[in-house]
Design a protein around this motif. Structure first.
Motif, PDB file in Angstrom:
ATOM      1  N   THR A 174      71.500   8.050  38.611  1.00  0.00           N
ATOM      2  CA  THR A 174      72.264   6.931  39.200  1.00  0.00           C
ATOM      3  C   THR A 174      73.225   7.431  40.270  1.00  0.00           C
ATOM      4  O   THR A 174      73.337   6.834  41.359  1.00  0.00           O
ATOM      5  N   GLU A 175      73.913   8.533  39.980  1.00  0.00           N
ATOM      6  CA  GLU A 175      74.859   9.098  40.953  1.00  0.00           C
ATOM      7  C   GLU A 175      74.130   9.566  42.209  1.00  0.00           C
ATOM      8  O   GLU A 175      74.592   9.335  43.330  1.00  0.00           O
ATOM      9  N   ARG A 176      72.996  10.226  42.017  1.00  0.00           N
ATOM     10  CA  ARG A 176      72.226  10.712  43.175  1.00  0.00           C
ATOM     11  C   ARG A 176      71.693   9.548  44.007  1.00  0.00           C
ATOM     12  O   ARG A 176      71.725   9.590  45.243  1.00  0.00           O
ATOM     13  N   THR A 177      71.238   8.520  43.305  1.00  0.00           N
ATOM     14  CA  THR A 177      70.727   7.339  44.015  1.00  0.00           C
ATOM     15  C   THR A 177      71.822   6.698  44.854  1.00  0.00           C
ATOM     16  O   THR A 177      71.604   6.325  46.016  1.00  0.00           O
ATOM     17  N   ASN A 178      73.010   6.580  44.298  1.00  0.00           N
ATOM     18  CA  ASN A 178      74.137   5.988  45.027  1.00  0.00           C
ATOM     19  C   ASN A 178      74.506   6.811  46.253  1.00  0.00           C
ATOM     20  O   ASN A 178      74.841   6.260  47.311  1.00  0.00           O
ATOM     21  N   VAL A 179      74.447   8.131  46.116  1.00  0.00           N
ATOM     22  CA  VAL A 179      74.750   9.012  47.247  1.00  0.00           C
ATOM     23  C   VAL A 179      73.729   8.800  48.365  1.00  0.00           C
ATOM     24  O   VAL A 179      74.077   8.690  49.541  1.00  0.00           O
ATOM     25  N   LEU A 180      72.456   8.724  47.987  1.00  0.00           N
ATOM     26  CA  LEU A 180      71.394   8.543  48.981  1.00  0.00           C
ATOM     27  C   LEU A 180      71.481   7.178  49.653  1.00  0.00           C
ATOM     28  O   LEU A 180      71.245   7.050  50.852  1.00  0.00           O
ATOM     29  N   LEU A 181      71.829   6.167  48.870  1.00  0.00           N
ATOM     30  CA  LEU A 181      71.957   4.827  49.447  1.00  0.00           C
ATOM     31  C   LEU A 181      73.154   4.714  50.374  1.00  0.00           C
ATOM     32  O   LEU A 181      73.168   3.900  51.295  1.00  0.00           O
ATOM     33  N   ALA A 182      74.155   5.544  50.164  1.00  0.00           N
ATOM     34  CA  ALA A 182      75.360   5.500  50.996  1.00  0.00           C
ATOM     35  C   ALA A 182      75.239   6.390  52.214  1.00  0.00           C
ATOM     36  O   ALA A 182      76.066   6.337  53.118  1.00  0.00           O
ATOM     37  N   SER A 183      74.176   7.195  52.288  1.00  0.00           N
ATOM     38  CA  SER A 183      74.026   8.139  53.395  1.00  0.00           C
ATOM     39  C   SER A 183      73.246   7.520  54.540  1.00  0.00           C
ATOM     40  O   SER A 183      72.113   7.084  54.346  1.00  0.00           O
ATOM     41  N   PRO A 184      73.821   7.453  55.742  1.00  0.00           N
ATOM     42  CA  PRO A 184      73.115   6.886  56.897  1.00  0.00           C
ATOM     43  C   PRO A 184      71.805   7.589  57.182  1.00  0.00           C
ATOM     44  O   PRO A 184      70.890   7.024  57.723  1.00  0.00           O
ATOM     45  N   LYS A 185      71.716   8.857  56.820  1.00  0.00           N
ATOM     46  CA  LYS A 185      70.507   9.634  57.122  1.00  0.00           C
ATOM     47  C   LYS A 185      69.338   9.202  56.266  1.00  0.00           C
ATOM     48  O   LYS A 185      68.189   9.204  56.685  1.00  0.00           O
ATOM     49  N   ASP A 186      69.624   8.834  54.995  1.00  0.00           N
ATOM     50  CA  ASP A 186      68.538   8.634  54.057  1.00  0.00           C
ATOM     51  C   ASP A 186      68.250   7.193  53.696  1.00  0.00           C
ATOM     52  O   ASP A 186      67.280   6.896  53.035  1.00  0.00           O
ATOM     53  N   THR A 187      69.123   6.294  54.065  1.00  0.00           N
ATOM     54  CA  THR A 187      68.896   4.909  53.704  1.00  0.00           C
ATOM     55  C   THR A 187      68.092   4.190  54.759  1.00  0.00           C
ATOM     56  O   THR A 187      67.692   4.750  55.772  1.00  0.00           O
ATOM     57  N   ASP A 188      67.903   2.894  54.530  1.00  0.00           N
ATOM     58  CA  ASP A 188      67.056   2.111  55.418  1.00  0.00           C
ATOM     59  C   ASP A 188      67.719   1.747  56.734  1.00  0.00           C
ATOM     60  O   ASP A 188      67.220   0.896  57.462  1.00  0.00           O
TER      61      ASP A 188
END
Length: 225
Positions: A77-91
């Motif tokens: 969950t923590e990793r997912t939140n980090v990825l979703l908050a990162s401009p590089k990795d999100t949509d």
């Protein structure tokens, strides 16, 4: 360029398969759970492949000293939140080419179908009908031209220059219009069956609805509109 991107992604996916086989059971379970979470969050496959490639290499390094995925990245969950908050990795980044082509094709096809249908309706069918083959070409070529223009659009974090953008845009639009005009002029009505104003308008409305649906469903980013 499209082919190169496809080949590069295929090579990365193949590398990921080999890296997955080197994971411990615990780390493998972590990555499988993360994959489900990112799919549920509508992260595109292209971005997931890149994310996993980086993470897998770090995990394999960490395994040598006994580190687990949870120790390196926190909970799923923590990793997912980090990825979703990162401009590089999100949509917020650019979607795959086929998605942009789908979005652009539906938009341009819808616009021309509506314009043709309304013109035919107002002019009582005088010289403004569009044949079915021309309509199909309009969707396909319209999407391809939008893809080319979007890939060459200059701007922040994008490769390209203004002159190239102008040349590609102009050539693409002229080529598109030439094919459209040629298909209407050269293809016989027995093959390129003319559609009524009502049919054109219905196709246009349906295509617009489909564009809105797929843009939200697939989280399409990086097109012109």
């Amino acid at each position: 360029m499209v082919v190169e991107n496809i080949n590069e992604q295929a090579a990365t996916k193949e590398e990921n398969k080999e890296l997955f086989q080197q994971l411990t059971k615990r780390n493998d379970q972590y990555m499988m759970s993360l994959d489900k979470a990112l799919i549920a969050a509508n992260i595109s496959e292209e971005k997931r492949v890149a994310i996993y490639n980086e993470m897998l290499k770090n995990l394999i390094k960490g395994q040598k000293s006994g580190q687990t995925a949870r120790q390196l990245y926190g909970t799923v969950t923590e990793r997912t939140n980090v990825l979703l908050a990162s401009p590089k990795d999100t949509d917020t980044g650019r979607s795959e080419d086929w998605k942009i082509m789908l979005d652009g094709g539906l938009l341009m096809g819808a616009m021309f179908a509506l314009i043709t249908g309304l013109s035919s309706f107002i002019g009582k069918g005088q010289g403004s009908e569009m044949g079915i083959i021309t309509m199909i070409l309009n969707f396909v070529l319209g999407g391809f031209v939008i893809l080319l223009i979007s890939k060459n659009m200059p701007g922040k974090n994008k490769k390209g220059n203004t002159l190239r953008y102008i040349l590609v845009s102009t050539t693409g639009m002229l080529g598109w219009m030439f094919v459209m005009t040629a298909s209407m002029a050269l293809l016989p009505s027995s093959i390129n069956i003319l559609m009524s104003a009502g049919v054109n308008i219905a196709i246009g409305i349906t295509a617009f609805a489909a564009k809105i649906y797929f843009k939200r469903k697939l989280n399409i980013h990086g097109g012109l509109f």
